[in-house]
Design an enzyme around this catalytic site. Structure first.
Site, short mmCIF file in Angstrom:
data_model
loop_
_atom_site.label_atom_id
_atom_site.label_comp_id
_atom_site.label_asym_id
_atom_site.label_seq_id
_atom_site.Cartn_x
_atom_site.Cartn_y
_atom_site.Cartn_z
CG ASP A 97 51.86 41.07 46.51
OD1 ASP A 97 52.55 40.05 46.30
OD2 ASP A 97 52.25 42.00 47.24
N GLY A 116 50.19 38.42 49.34
CA GLY A 116 50.01 38.65 50.76
C GLY A 116 51.33 38.77 51.49
N GLY A 117 52.43 38.62 50.78
CA GLY A 117 53.74 38.71 51.41
C GLY A 117 54.03 40.06 52.03
N GLY A 133 61.19 43.55 49.08
CA GLY A 133 61.95 43.84 50.29
C GLY A 133 62.83 45.07 50.24
CG ASP A 154 53.21 47.03 42.95
OD1 ASP A 154 52.36 47.00 43.85
OD2 ASP A 154 54.37 46.60 43.11
CB CYS A 177 48.11 66.96 33.43
SG CYS A 177 47.35 65.32 33.65
CB CYS A 235 44.25 63.49 33.51
SG CYS A 235 44.02 64.71 34.83
CB CYS A 287 44.35 68.52 34.11
SG CYS A 287 45.41 68.12 35.54
CG HIS A 337 46.36 64.90 38.31
ND1 HIS A 337 46.76 65.46 37.11
CD2 HIS A 337 47.38 65.10 39.19
CE1 HIS A 337 47.97 66.00 37.27
NE2 HIS A 337 48.36 65.78 38.51
#
Length: 288
Positions: A10, A12-13, A133, A183, A221, A223, A226, A252
């Site tokens: 990103d 920095g906005g 925004g 994101d 799950c 992962c 788990c 997880h």
């Protein structure tokens, strides 16, 4: 970083929004005052491009201002127009061909400003475009209204990115609207507070009810967490301020959202996203 997959940085906005008490904005850029030692740091479209290029990210974002909610029409209009001028400067300063520069559509919660922002940024013919925004504290109805209004304004043949969205319902809504990328810090942020995303909704593992719960965070799950640890043990780690607890919850939560988006892609291919959305909302607890 030892990461052989795409990286996005990103500009920095968002910090222009989140650190509003520590910054001043003018046409040239934004001056931040450090909360650590009071030193001042100036971000401009040109300096941001240099930093992002030095980092070597695959996708880099143009410098923008994310307006707070609510903001007046006049403030939002001036901010949106300045964001467009900054995007023009970013494109001019951008020198590396192997990094995709995305523009960020702003305009707050005013449809005509969103439309103007999209039109002006599309003229720059950038490799991709983002919606910025929204998801900044507004009611969900306002979020959905602006999401479904803005997305069709974006090019169909370029990536569409919705910034700052990470809850399961917002991710599914984004996909339904035609968004390709999202994101958010949410999965790791809530992990730091002892919260896990599960197929039946969020659970706060630090709560006493899980003190002797020998099951996994989520029985559905696959992962690492788990497959190897119980709710009770993770609660113990969190209560003891052991960093492993936060790491296990982060692993997880990230896998949960990754798996959710894998399912969303499959349901899109099967033309079944609407039905899946309703089933998921009921199971997760969004609707009764």
């Amino acid at each position: 970083m030892n990461w052989d997959r795409p990286i996005l940085t990103d500009s920095g906005g968002f910090q222009v929004f989140s650190l509003s008490s520590l910054r001043t904005i003018n046409e040239e850029g934004v001056e931040f005052q450090s909360h650590l030692d009071g030193s001042r740091h100036i971000f401009t479209p040109e300096s941001v491009m240099k930093t992002e290029e030095d980092l070597g990210a695959d996708i880099i974002m143009a410098f923008d201002e994310c307006c707070p909610y609510p903001s007046t029409y006049e403030y939002t209009k001036n901010s949106m127009e300045r964001t467009t001028r900054w995007a023009q400067r970013c494109k001019k300063a951008h020198t590396t061909e192997n990094q995709a520069l995305f523009g960020i559509i702003q305009g707050g919660f005013f449809e005509n400003l969103r439309k103007k922002s999209a039109e002006d940024l599309i003229k720059l013919d950038l490799p991709g475009y983002a919606i910025g925004g929204i998801s900044v504290g507004e009611p969900k109805e306002e979020f959905l209204k602006m999401l479904y209004y803005t997305t069709p304004l974006m090019p169909k043949d370029k990536p569409r990115y919705l910034m700052g969205v990470g809850t399961p319902d917002y991710l599914i809504e984004a996909a339904t609207a035609g968004i390709d990328m999202c994101d958010c810090v949410l999965p790791t942020r809530i992990a730091r507070h002892g919260t896990a995303l599960t197929s039946s909704g969020k659970i706060v593992v630090r709560n006493a009810t899980y003190e002797r719960d020998w099951g996994p965070l989520d029985s559905e799950c696959d992962c690492y967490t788990c497959r190897n640890y119980t709710r009770a043990y993770i609660r113990h780690l969190i209560k003891a301020n052991e960093i492993l607890g936060i790491r296990l919850l982060s692993i997880h939560n990230l896998r949960f959202l990754t798996k959710l988006m894998e399912r969303v892609r499959m349901e899109i291919e099967n033309d079944n996203l609407g039905t899946f959305k309703e089933e998921f909302y009921k199971k997760y607890g969004y609707i009764k």
